[in-house]
Design an enzyme around this catalytic site. Structure first.
Site, mmCIF file in Angstrom:
data_model
loop_
_atom_site.group_PDB
_atom_site.id
_atom_site.type_symbol
_atom_site.label_atom_id
_atom_site.label_comp_id
_atom_site.label_asym_id
_atom_site.label_seq_id
_atom_site.Cartn_x
_atom_site.Cartn_y
_atom_site.Cartn_z
ATOM 1 N N CYS A 2 0.733 -1.289 0.175
ATOM 2 C CA CYS A 2 -0.132 0.031 0.115
ATOM 3 C C CYS A 2 0.831 1.234 -0.084
ATOM 4 C CB CYS A 2 -0.861 0.109 1.323
ATOM 5 S SG CYS A 2 -1.780 -1.346 1.394
ATOM 6 N N ARG A 27 2.944 0.608 -5.371
ATOM 7 C CA ARG A 27 3.022 0.012 -4.228
ATOM 8 C C ARG A 27 1.721 -0.946 -4.018
ATOM 9 N NH1 ARG A 27 6.677 2.098 -0.592
ATOM 10 N NH2 ARG A 27 5.510 1.068 1.054
ATOM 11 N N TRP A 75 -2.818 -2.479 -1.592
ATOM 12 C CA TRP A 75 -2.511 -3.939 -2.036
ATOM 13 C C TRP A 75 -2.932 -4.689 -1.033
ATOM 14 C CZ3 TRP A 75 0.476 -8.112 -0.066
ATOM 15 C CH2 TRP A 75 0.990 -9.103 -1.016
ATOM 16 N N GLY A 102 0.500 -1.506 6.157
ATOM 17 C CA GLY A 102 1.250 -2.384 7.098
ATOM 18 C C GLY A 102 0.032 -3.545 7.452
ATOM 19 N N GLU A 481 16.763 -15.286 -13.012
ATOM 20 C CA GLU A 481 15.874 -13.715 -13.137
ATOM 21 C C GLU A 481 15.399 -13.634 -14.418
ATOM 22 O OE1 GLU A 481 15.436 -11.495 -11.343
ATOM 23 O OE2 GLU A 481 15.350 -9.579 -12.513
ATOM 24 N N GLU A 488 6.650 -12.805 -14.034
ATOM 25 C CA GLU A 488 5.951 -11.805 -13.578
ATOM 26 C C GLU A 488 5.191 -10.697 -14.186
ATOM 27 O OE1 GLU A 488 8.122 -9.377 -10.718
ATOM 28 O OE2 GLU A 488 10.004 -9.630 -12.184
ATOM 29 N N HIS A 504 18.046 -34.628 -15.834
ATOM 30 C CA HIS A 504 17.766 -35.342 -14.613
ATOM 31 C C HIS A 504 16.612 -35.278 -14.318
ATOM 32 C CE1 HIS A 504 22.005 -36.286 -13.827
ATOM 33 N NE2 HIS A 504 22.285 -34.852 -14.145
ATOM 34 N N LYS A 603 5.278 -3.159 -5.354
ATOM 35 C CA LYS A 603 6.742 -2.965 -5.642
ATOM 36 C C LYS A 603 7.554 -3.254 -4.209
ATOM 37 C CE LYS A 603 10.303 -1.278 -7.801
ATOM 38 N NZ LYS A 603 10.840 -2.090 -8.669
HETATM 39 C C1 F6R Z 1 10.896 -8.585 -9.261
HETATM 40 C C2 F6R Z 1 11.004 -8.012 -8.042
HETATM 41 C C3 F6R Z 1 11.188 -8.354 -6.716
HETATM 42 C C4 F6R Z 1 12.178 -7.847 -5.810
HETATM 43 C C5 F6R Z 1 11.792 -8.298 -4.347
HETATM 44 C C6 F6R Z 1 12.727 -7.673 -3.387
HETATM 45 O O1 F6R Z 1 11.068 -8.013 -10.441
HETATM 46 O O2 F6R Z 1 11.342 -6.786 -8.303
HETATM 47 O O3 F6R Z 1 11.294 -9.817 -6.846
HETATM 48 O O4 F6R Z 1 13.404 -7.946 -6.311
HETATM 49 O O5 F6R Z 1 10.653 -8.199 -3.959
HETATM 50 O O6 F6R Z 1 12.574 -6.132 -3.422
HETATM 51 P P1 F6R Z 1 13.590 -5.272 -2.800
HETATM 52 O O7 F6R Z 1 14.855 -5.336 -3.609
HETATM 53 O O8 F6R Z 1 12.882 -3.935 -2.840
HETATM 54 O O9 F6R Z 1 13.800 -5.985 -1.204
#
Ligand code: F6R
Length: 608
Positions: A2, A27, A75, A102, A481, A488, A504, A603
């Site tokens: 959020c 967010r 969120w 939170g 990655e 995603e 395997h 995010k």
């Molecule tokens: C994927 C992505 C997430 C973040 C993860 C950690 O594209 O952005 O997997 O890498 O949530 O976030 P931070 O780096 O902010 O701790």
């Protein structure tokens, strides 16, 4: 997660709140709402869905007049993403409005307690207990009511409070969720993130856990948990508003991919002086460095994968065992460590709840903590013993790109710096590797320039049921990655495997037309990877290969090849990830996905 925002000034609050919410939308974007006070009335509007819906509903704020207000983009954690559960929430008497980022862990017992006193609850959220506690404790003194409420809450939260009895006055409360105050002239703000503040002021105050602030147009006063005023340092933010806007690109993700050469340069160059690496912000003596018998890297998601990709370089150059562990696991696994452990923690936001908890756990056990973080003054930066900032600028797209690559380059810098302190590198080799590092931003630019065919390749890939990413050594780390990026934002099921591991088990999934992305960028194992490409081709798979320039064998084995500049093999991930970021971007674009705001994601993951 959020996002919350608050404004008190002379101009109309609603347009400022809506603008702030747009910046915070990364967010969370399940629902949004604002509450604005006008005299003794609170004008409240909220709606399911994105900020654009709220702008429509409020007629860009015209229907919610007033000069002080609070806003929220959600969120969902407690309750479905509908209008009722959207914030702000009102107290039963309608006198208070609250926005909340939170989780209140003891909300169930507080709810029962308030119910027994006759309070009625309309939503499924934990936030409604907060706003009704305010009503319950309010006896004409808003600050006292805020403090009493604050004392009853357990968990992680940042709150914004509005009361119809006190027009123009807001309270902002912080406990383990991010909250920043913006100090303007005749107007003041609070927000979850500086991006919502920088268009109005660059002067900010970072609140610490347990602190709260009273905000009026005339000024802000910060208090400790006991309600005593405290002096806080005003920090000048270096990000400007252009950095948080799309700048002509269709999506933030594309803009941020394209910004990588610049972000890498900004992160690297200030740390190289006269042919030496200087880490002012992380000055560890050779004796201290020699006292570490292991290095542990922790993080979540892409940040974890950056750590995993750089583990190879750190271990190879420093000759210290390097382990990686997901922060969400590390915090609960009773880790074996002491003062001889160096913990490297990675976080773009610096606020990820699991990562923060893992750091707290490791610090208790004596580890020295180096944090690699993008957001200045964030919680993880403040927890660590040393901080190495990635100077990537604000990252708005939910899927990280420049966050990941700047983390990688800082880790490479650290690998070289630590190896030198440990006396593990000849002067000539140190200089050679440092030169290789300095070439990387340019190599990333050349990689971007070579990806012109990716939109066509993405079109041909379409919408397969599955995709497989394979590679060896550092390439296998990049595959993790690459597969994460693909799933995603395009929602295509994508898996990463060490290329040697296919036989395997996973090879059973390959059939005619299965899409495989094969990374053959780590030159020492090129022949081995080529054999694996042959194996998957033999099962009818379509192969897009990534290979270093000059490697013509890849063209013979694969259906399509993207060539990347040849670099020091240990540093190859910095270039090889670029086509994978762009591939996921173009595949998602072809499929019409909401690239900057993928479903179910947010995010900054500040809940467990
Ligand atoms: C994927 C992505 C997430 C973040 C993860 C950690 O594209 O952005 O997997 O890498 O949530 O976030 P931070 O780096 O902010 O701790």
């Amino acid at each position: 997660m959020c996002g919350i925002v608050g404004f008190s000034g002379e101009q109309q609050a609603a347009p400022v709140l809506l603008d702030g919410l747009k910046k915070l939308e990364y967010r969370g974007y399940d629902s949004a709402g604002i509450a604005v006070s006008s005299g003794s009335t609170i004008n409240l509007m909220k709606t399911q869905g994105k900020i654009v819906n709220l702008c429509e509903k409020t007629k860009d704020g015209a229907l919610t007049p007033g000069t002080a207000g609070i806003g929220h983009t959600r969120w969902a954690t407690h309750g479905a993403p509908n209008d009722t559960n959207a914030h702000p929430h009102l107290s039963n008497d309608g006198r208070f409005a609250v926005v909340h980022n939170g989780i209140v862990e003891n909300y169930a017992e507080l709810r029962e307690e308030l119910k027994s006193k006759g309070y009625v609850f309309l939503s499924e959220t934990d936030t409604e207990v907060i706003v009704n506690l305010l009503e319950y404790y309010y006896k004409g003194d808003l600050k006292q009511a805020v403090m009493k409420t604050f004392n009853r809450l357990e968990g992680a939260y940042a709150l914004g409070v509005l009361c119809s009895d006190c027009p123009g006055k807001l309270y902002a409360v912080k406990e383990a969720s991010p909250l920043i105050l913006g100090i303007g002239v005749g107007e003041n703000l609070f927000a979850s993130d500086v991006t919502a503040i920088v268009s109005y002021t660059k002067n900010v105050i970072y609140l610490e856990d347990g602190e709260f602030a009273e905000i009026t147009p005339a000024g802000v006063t910060v208090f400790d948990v006991a309600g005593r005023p405290i002096d806080k340092k005003i920090t000048r933010v270096s990000w400007d508003i252009e950095a948080a806007e799309k700048g002509g690109y269709e999506h933030f993700m594309l803009k941020e991919i394209m910004e990588q050469p610049h972000a890498l340069k900004a992160t690297l160059e200030p740390r190289i002086k006269d042919g030496r690496i200087v880490l002012d912000d992380c000055d560890i003596s050779p004796e201290k460095m020699k006292s570490f018998n292991k290095i542990l890297i922790t993080a979540c998601g892409s940040a974890y994968y950056a750590g995993y990709a750089a583990k190879y370089a750190i271990e190879k150059l420093c000759r210290i065992p390097v382990y990686t562990e997901l922060a969400s696991e590390l915090r609960y696994c009773d880790p074996i460590m002491d003062e001889h452990t160096l913990l490297i923690v990675l976080s773009q936001s610096g606020e990820t709840a699991d990562t923060k908890a893992a750091v707290e756990e490791c610090k208790k056990r004596g580890a020295t903590v180096i944090a690699i973080v993008n957001v200045v003054g964030s919680s993880i930066a403040r927890l660590a013993d040393h901080v190495l900032y990635t100077w990537a600028g604000p990252e708005i797209a939910v899927a990280t790109t420049k966050g990941y690559t700047t983390q990688l380059i800082v880790l490479y810098l650290f690998a070289l710096y630590a190896a030198d302190k440990l006396g593990r590198l000849e002067a000539v080799e140190y200089s050679r590797l440092l030169k290789e590092l300095e070439l990387l931003p340019g190599a990333v630019q050349r990689t971007l320039d070579r990806c012109r065919e990716l939109p066509e390749i993405a079109k041909a890939i379409g919408n397969p049921r599955d995709m497989f990413f394979i590679g060896r050594n550092v390439d296998s780390a990049v595959c993790l990655e690459g597969a994460l990026k693909m799933k995603e934002i395009s929602y295509i099921h994508a898996e990463a495997y060490g290329a040697g591991e296919l036989k395997h088990g996973p090879i059973a999934l390959l059939e005619e037309g299965t899409q495989v992305v094969a990374l053959a960028c780590y030159e020492p194992l090129l022949d081995k990877t080529m054999s694996n490409i042959k194996e998957v081709k033999a099962r009818g798979a379509e192969v897009l290969a990534l290979a270093p320039e000059g490697n013509r064998r890849a063209a013979a084995e694969a259906d399509e090849v993207i060539y990347i500049p040849s670099t020091e093999p240990l540093f190859a991930p910095l270039c090889s990830i670029i086509p994978l970021q762009l591939l996921s971007y173009y595949v998602a674009k072809e499929l019409g996905c909401d690239i900057d705001k993928p479903k179910n994601l947010a995010k900054s993951v500040t809940v467990e």
